[in-house]
Design a protein around this motif. Structure first.
Motif, mmCIF file in Angstrom:
data_model
loop_
_atom_site.group_PDB
_atom_site.id
_atom_site.type_symbol
_atom_site.label_atom_id
_atom_site.label_comp_id
_atom_site.label_asym_id
_atom_site.label_seq_id
_atom_site.Cartn_x
_atom_site.Cartn_y
_atom_site.Cartn_z
ATOM 1 N N ALA A 12 0.832 -1.194 0.000
ATOM 2 C CA ALA A 12 0.000 0.000 0.000
ATOM 3 C C ALA A 12 0.872 1.251 0.000
ATOM 4 N N GLY A 13 0.496 2.217 -0.809
ATOM 5 C CA GLY A 13 1.177 3.497 -0.809
ATOM 6 C C GLY A 13 2.499 3.496 -1.545
ATOM 7 N N ALA A 14 2.822 2.420 -2.271
ATOM 8 C CA ALA A 14 4.073 2.384 -3.005
ATOM 9 C C ALA A 14 3.943 3.200 -4.280
ATOM 10 N N GLY A 15 5.060 3.560 -4.844
ATOM 11 C CA GLY A 15 5.061 4.384 -6.045
ATOM 12 C C GLY A 15 4.773 3.569 -7.294
ATOM 13 N N PRO A 16 4.746 4.245 -8.439
ATOM 14 C CA PRO A 16 4.455 3.560 -9.706
ATOM 15 C C PRO A 16 5.482 2.475 -10.033
ATOM 16 N N ALA A 17 6.730 2.677 -9.623
ATOM 17 C CA ALA A 17 7.763 1.677 -9.921
ATOM 18 C C ALA A 17 7.428 0.362 -9.232
ATOM 19 N N ALA A 18 6.980 0.464 -7.959
ATOM 20 C CA ALA A 18 6.623 -0.749 -7.226
ATOM 21 C C ALA A 18 5.439 -1.436 -7.883
ATOM 22 N N TYR A 19 4.493 -0.608 -8.406
ATOM 23 C CA TYR A 19 3.349 -1.221 -9.080
ATOM 24 C C TYR A 19 3.795 -1.971 -10.323
ATOM 25 N N ALA A 20 4.740 -1.347 -11.066
ATOM 26 C CA ALA A 20 5.234 -2.013 -12.280
ATOM 27 C C ALA A 20 5.906 -3.332 -11.913
ATOM 28 N N GLY A 21 6.727 -3.301 -10.834
ATOM 29 C CA GLY A 21 7.370 -4.530 -10.377
ATOM 30 C C GLY A 21 6.336 -5.559 -9.972
ATOM 31 N N GLY A 22 5.267 -5.079 -9.308
ATOM 32 C CA GLY A 22 4.211 -5.992 -8.873
ATOM 33 C C GLY A 22 3.543 -6.663 -10.057
ATOM 34 N N VAL A 23 3.301 -5.875 -11.109
ATOM 35 C CA VAL A 23 2.662 -6.447 -12.300
ATOM 36 C C VAL A 23 3.557 -7.502 -12.916
ATOM 37 N N LEU A 24 4.851 -7.201 -12.972
ATOM 38 C CA LEU A 24 5.800 -8.152 -13.550
ATOM 39 C C LEU A 24 5.817 -9.449 -12.739
ATOM 40 N N ALA A 25 5.915 -9.295 -11.399
ATOM 41 C CA ALA A 25 5.953 -10.483 -10.532
ATOM 42 C C ALA A 25 4.669 -11.286 -10.696
ATOM 43 N N TYR A 26 3.550 -10.564 -10.829
ATOM 44 C CA TYR A 26 2.263 -11.245 -10.979
ATOM 45 C C TYR A 26 2.227 -12.042 -12.274
ATOM 46 N N ALA A 27 2.754 -11.437 -13.343
ATOM 47 C CA ALA A 27 2.765 -12.137 -14.632
ATOM 48 C C ALA A 27 3.613 -13.407 -14.525
ATOM 49 N N VAL A 28 4.761 -13.304 -13.844
ATOM 50 C CA VAL A 28 5.624 -14.481 -13.688
ATOM 51 C C VAL A 28 4.895 -15.565 -12.905
ATOM 52 N N LYS A 29 4.211 -15.144 -11.824
ATOM 53 C CA LYS A 29 3.489 -16.125 -11.001
ATOM 54 C C LYS A 29 2.390 -16.814 -11.807
#
Lengths: 319, 220
Positions: free
Chosen positions: A254-271
């Motif tokens: 929560a409250g992370a910047g756009p970079a963290a969201y991009a990383g999250g999307v990438l990690a989600y795609a890998v998962k």
């Protein structure tokens, strides 16, 4: 401004799950085909199927009631809301106060209820047999699911998915037997709920043992498109649920910047990719079981979940 | 580090309970014997881990005995008996799998509750080990009660013995002599039971123990 940003992320998540669900289904089909040394349909085939179905005329049986027409939309809405509540690439979304595990189980339960009703509505024997089997499977799968939820709630101290996920990220890495058992139980429940291979075969029609396909046999056109989309969403939901609860690493907090969201999307795609690949691998290496063996399979899931909870209590009270 | 040590011990002992449930769940004779071998392997691992963390080298010998005798010799011999006696593949049960499983869960809960009350003074690890061991023993008893085939009753008996060794390894200061004598008595019991199975089979043409009841005139 913060509210607008949160809203954007939340709507982004809703669109991401809707957009990715057919892709995941297509990916699983493709991997399955490749593992069987077939070429397989292209990755985007599920999108094309859905679009084609949406354009086609919807044929409704003469004696169908209003329920038959309304059910597809209700099922789709409930499943979409449930899928949008699961933290996929970020925790602490705007609606995460309502993203309770029990709410998700209830939403899926009501979707299943309408699906079973719609299956019986027209009065064909296939729909009836599909509905009765679906309810039989659900009556065993749901308690197992609830037990898994309770185990996680005992560990994290909350049934809210965001809290569970962030607890799992921050807790020290430990080998927990109860978590392993809960994971296996949840995977078994997910296989049964998504009509995957040991319980039901998603790739076949007109077989005596089918469950899900038997219930939606009477649907056509846009109704069928919506139901198919709902079942794709459900598959995505279970994969992201397992990822969020047991492998939450890489998720943006929560409250992370756009970079963290991009990383999250990438990690989600890998998962998602790993989950889809494992599902395909599991499906080609196992045979479908007889319908009468399904209660045993789900009973084992229920037992594993119960055992997980008992062990959790044991660690609590002895530790 | 201590939590890691604790987690591994917890994992292995919990694995024993899980494999006990797998024994209850199995409905094929050869599958049952394979799961029993797995039970013994998990036991050997658990005892070896205890030996490592308690710095008790004699426990390694116990683990080795468990591995060689109970994970290899006895399952192989039982496989041989099953083939020689031409026992059919399915395990005959008195009560269905579902109720048996539920009863098993109840027994695990019972042993946990009991150990919580009885051993407040001991440290967490051995308390937990004792609770798991009691569960394994009770599940083995349950298996003996709910099976009709003599071979699966033998497997139940052996799994009870595995549970006892788990308890002994968890409690500190178990002399080696006792371990070895227990291991040998199990081997002797196994031989006696093996011969006995052949005799039952010779006389009654079955290893279903209900035939014995009929023979005694208890059940028609």
């Amino acid at each position: 401004m913060a509210v607008i940003g949160d809203l954007l992320v939340q709507f982004g998540q809703m669109l991401v799950v809707l957009g990715l669900a057919p892709l995941l289904t297509g990916f699983v089909r493709k991997v399955k085909a490749r593992l069987l040394r077939r070429r397989g349909p292209p990755l985007l085939q599920p999108y094309r199927d859905l679009l084609r179905l949406l354009r086609k005329e919807a044929v409704v049986a003469e004696n169908a009631s209003w329920l038959f027409r309304a059910a597809p939309y209700l099922i789709f809405a409930a499943t979409w809301v449930a899928a949008a509540l699961v933290p996929t690439f970020a925790t602490g979304l705007l609606f995460s106060w309502s993203a309770d595990l029990i709410v998700i189980v209830a939403l899926l339960g009501s979707a299943r209820f309408f699906l079973a009703l719609a299956g019986m509505d027209v009065g064909t024997s296939f729909g009836g047999i599909g509905a009765s089997r679906e309810v039989m499977i659900a009556s065993l799968a749901e308690p197992a699911m609830i037990m898994v939820v309770f185990t996680l709630a005992l560990i994290a101290g909350s049934t809210q998915l965001s809290t569970v996920a962030s607890h799992m990220i921050h807790a020290e890495v430990r080998l927990r037997v109860s978590l392993g058992l809960a994971l296996i139980a949840l995977i078994m429940v997910a296989l049964a709920e998504n009509a995957r291979i040991p319980v039901d075969n998603p790739a076949t029609h007109l077989e005596l043992t089918m469950v899900h396909e038997a219930m939606v046999l009477e649907y056509s056109g846009r109704h069928l498109a919506v139901i198919e989309a709902a079942s794709m969403l459900k598959l995505l939901l279970y994969v992201s649920l397992i990822a969020a609860m047991f492998l939450p690493w890489g998720i943006a907090e929560a409250g992370a910047g756009p970079a963290a969201y991009a990383g999250g999307v990438l990690a989600y795609a890998v998962k998602l990719g790993i989950g889809g690949f494992l599902l395909a691998l599991f499906e080609i290496s196992i045979a479908k079981m007889r319908v009468f063996r399904v209660p045993g399979f789900l009973g084992a899931a229920l037992m594993l979940a119960l055992l997980a909870m008992l062990l959790m209590f044991m660690t609590r009270s002895f530790g | 580090m201590t939590s890691f040590v604790y987690d591994i011990a917890h994992l292995l002992a919990g694995g024993m309970v899980l494999v006990s449930f797998m024994l209850l769940y199995q409905d094929r004779m050869h599958g049952l014997l394979n799961v029993f071998a797995l039970h013994a392997v998990v036991l050997a691992l658990s005892v070896a881990w205890e030996a490592l963390i308690q710095h008790a080298p004699h426990l390694f010998i116990t683990a080795a005995i468990a591995l060689v005798v109970k994970a290899i010799i006895i399952p192989l011999a039982l496989h041989r008996i099953v083939r020689r006696l031409k026992i059919h593949r399915e395990v005959e049960v008195v009560v269905g799998i579902g109720p048996t499983m539920l009863a098993g869960m109840g027994l695990v809960a019972l042993s946990t509750a009991l150990m919580l009350r009885v051993t407040p003074a001991a440290d967490a690890l051995s308390r937990q080990d004792l609770a798991f061991a009691l569960s394994v023993v009770l599940l083995g008893l349950l298996m003996m009660v709910t099976r009709r085939n003599a071979v699966s009753q033998v497997v139940g008996l052996m799994s009870i013995e595995n549970g006892l060794i788990l308890a002994a390894a968890g409690a500190k200061g178990m002399p080696l002599v006792v371990e070895i004598s227990v291991a040998f008595s199990v081997l002797v019991a196994f031989i006696v039971i093996g011969i006995f199975l052949f005799r039952i089979r010779e006389r009654f043409d079955t290893v279903d123990v209900q035939a014995l009841d009929r023979f005694r005139g208890e059940r028609q």
